[in-house]
Each structure stands twice: as structure tokens, then as C-alpha cells.
Design a protein around this motif. Structure first.
Motif, PDB file in Angstrom:
ATOM      1  N   LEU A  28       0.815  -1.214   0.000  1.00 19.23           N
ATOM      2  CA  LEU A  28       0.000   0.000   0.000  1.00 19.23           C
ATOM      3  C   LEU A  28       0.847   1.262   0.000  1.00 19.23           C
ATOM      4  O   LEU A  28       0.324   2.359  -0.045  1.00 19.23           O
ATOM      5  CB  LEU A  28      -0.945   0.005   1.204  1.00 19.23           C
ATOM      6  N   GLY A  29       2.152   1.095   0.064  1.00 17.63           N
ATOM      7  CA  GLY A  29       3.026   2.251  -0.012  1.00 17.63           C
ATOM      8  C   GLY A  29       4.259   2.106   0.839  1.00 17.63           C
ATOM      9  O   GLY A  29       4.166   1.805   2.034  1.00 17.63           O
ATOM     10  N   HIS A  30       5.380   2.258   0.232  1.00 15.70           N
ATOM     11  CA  HIS A  30       6.678   2.303   0.896  1.00 15.70           C
ATOM     12  C   HIS A  30       6.979   1.063   1.740  1.00 15.70           C
ATOM     13  O   HIS A  30       7.682   1.142   2.739  1.00 15.70           O
ATOM     14  CB  HIS A  30       6.815   3.561   1.756  1.00 15.70           C
ATOM     15  N   GLU A  31       6.423  -0.059   1.346  1.00 17.24           N
ATOM     16  CA  GLU A  31       6.650  -1.343   2.022  1.00 17.24           C
ATOM     17  C   GLU A  31       6.361  -1.276   3.523  1.00 17.24           C
ATOM     18  O   GLU A  31       6.988  -1.959   4.317  1.00 17.24           O
ATOM     19  CB  GLU A  31       8.071  -1.844   1.753  1.00 17.24           C
ATOM     20  N   ILE A  32       5.407  -0.438   3.906  1.00 19.75           N
ATOM     21  CA  ILE A  32       5.039  -0.282   5.314  1.00 19.75           C
ATOM     22  C   ILE A  32       3.754  -1.046   5.616  1.00 19.75           C
ATOM     23  O   ILE A  32       3.656  -1.734   6.624  1.00 19.75           O
ATOM     24  CB  ILE A  32       4.881   1.203   5.686  1.00 19.75           C
ATOM     25  N   ALA A  33       2.783  -0.921   4.734  1.00 20.05           N
ATOM     26  CA  ALA A  33       1.493  -1.559   4.963  1.00 20.05           C
ATOM     27  C   ALA A  33       1.110  -2.386   3.735  1.00 20.05           C
ATOM     28  O   ALA A  33       1.349  -1.982   2.598  1.00 20.05           O
ATOM     29  CB  ALA A  33       0.429  -0.504   5.229  1.00 20.05           C
ATOM     30  N   TYR A  34       0.527  -3.537   3.998  1.00 19.07           N
ATOM     31  CA  TYR A  34       0.103  -4.436   2.929  1.00 19.07           C
ATOM     32  C   TYR A  34      -1.363  -4.795   3.114  1.00 19.07           C
ATOM     33  O   TYR A  34      -1.884  -4.761   4.227  1.00 19.07           O
ATOM     34  CB  TYR A  34       0.942  -5.728   2.944  1.00 19.07           C
ATOM     35  N   SER A  35      -1.994  -5.145   2.022  1.00 19.29           N
ATOM     36  CA  SER A  35      -3.376  -5.586   2.069  1.00 19.29           C
ATOM     37  C   SER A  35      -3.497  -6.883   1.275  1.00 19.29           C
ATOM     38  O   SER A  35      -2.812  -7.067   0.272  1.00 19.29           O
ATOM     39  CB  SER A  35      -4.283  -4.524   1.453  1.00 19.29           C
ATOM     40  N   ARG A  36      -4.370  -7.749   1.717  1.00 19.35           N
ATOM     41  CA  ARG A  36      -4.627  -8.990   1.007  1.00 19.35           C
ATOM     42  C   ARG A  36      -5.491  -8.664  -0.203  1.00 19.35           C
ATOM     43  O   ARG A  36      -6.450  -7.904  -0.110  1.00 19.35           O
ATOM     44  CB  ARG A  36      -5.345  -9.978   1.926  1.00 19.35           C
ATOM     45  N   ALA A  37      -5.141  -9.236  -1.334  1.00 25.31           N
ATOM     46  CA  ALA A  37      -5.911  -9.011  -2.552  1.00 25.31           C
ATOM     47  C   ALA A  37      -6.244 -10.357  -3.178  1.00 25.31           C
ATOM     48  O   ALA A  37      -5.454 -11.291  -3.112  1.00 25.31           O
ATOM     49  CB  ALA A  37      -5.127  -8.168  -3.549  1.00 25.31           C
ATOM     50  N   VAL A  38      -7.403 -10.439  -3.774  1.00 26.35           N
ATOM     51  CA  VAL A  38      -7.824 -11.642  -4.477  1.00 26.35           C
ATOM     52  C   VAL A  38      -8.079 -11.256  -5.930  1.00 26.35           C
ATOM     53  O   VAL A  38      -8.840 -10.340  -6.218  1.00 26.35           O
ATOM     54  CB  VAL A  38      -9.103 -12.243  -3.853  1.00 26.35           C
ATOM     55  N   VAL A  39      -7.408 -11.948  -6.829  1.00 27.81           N
ATOM     56  CA  VAL A  39      -7.603 -11.725  -8.256  1.00 27.81           C
ATOM     57  C   VAL A  39      -8.516 -12.838  -8.748  1.00 27.81           C
ATOM     58  O   VAL A  39      -8.120 -14.005  -8.753  1.00 27.81           O
ATOM     59  CB  VAL A  39      -6.260 -11.752  -9.020  1.00 27.81           C
TER      60      VAL A  39
END
Length: 111
Positions: A28-39
Motif C-alpha cells: 500500500l506504499g513504501h513497504e510499510i502496509a500491505y493488504s490482502r488481494a484476491v484476483v
């Protein structure tokens, strides 16, 4: 009968088009926060090609592009940067040698 054949072809096309979902973590930005995504359909993905642009590729196209990009960055960009670093390092060595020589001359003048 036509409705059953229509229904049958519809179900076969939906089963042939259904692919396994792809799960991933998205930065989500600058390798600080991530979110799970489903394609839901990983047959085509968007790849960041640089300068803020994203291009839709098939998986095969994406793999080809990524391999070419890694090769370019490794062989061309990295090699060029290594050459620049070596040039700067040589300039620093020369500068230090000149400064030492000047310091030696200054010390001789003081005696």
C-alpha cells in the motif's frame, strides 16, 4: 431440447472460463502496509512498467516482460552504476593523494 443444449453449453463455457483465484499481498506504499488481494481471474494481470504506467499482460507475457526487465536492470543499469561508482572511487583516491601531498609540502614549509 434447445434450452437444455443452451444450458449445457453455458455451463461448459463457465467451467472452462473459471480459473483458480490468485491471492496476493499488495504493497500500500513504501513497504510499510500491505493488504490482502484476491484476483478472481489471474489469466491477465497488470504490471507496473515504470513511470507510473501499468500494462495488462497475460501471465506468459508478464513473465516474458519481467524476465527481460530483470535482465536489462542487471546487465545494463547495474553495470552502468558500478562503472560510475568505480569512477567516483578513483577520483576520491586521487583527491586524497593530492591532499596528502599538499599536507606533506605544508609540513615541510613549517620546518
Amino acid at each position: 431440447s434447445s434450452s437444455s443444449s443452451s444450458s449445457g453449453s453455458s455451463s461448459s463455457s463457465s467451467s472452462s472460463n473459471s480459473k483458480k483465484e490468485l491471492e496476493s499481498l499488495v504493497d500500500l506504499g513504501h513497504e510499510i502496509a500491505y493488504s490482502r488481494a484476491v484476483v478472481p481471474n489471474p489469466n491477465a494481470i497488470f504490471v507496473n512498467v515504470g513511470m507510473g504506467f501499468h500494462v495488462e499482460f497475460t501471465l506468459e507475457e508478464a513473465i516474458y516482460f519481467i524476465n527481460r526487465r530483470v535482465s536489462y536492470l542487471t546487465n545494463d543499469v547495474l553495470a552502468g552504476r558500478i562503472e560510475k561508482v568505480e569512477t567516483v572511487a578513483n577520483h576520491l583516491k586521487d583527491s586524497l593523494a593530492i591532499m596528502k601531498s599538499l599536507d606533506d609540502e605544508f609540513q615541510m614549509m613549517r620546518l
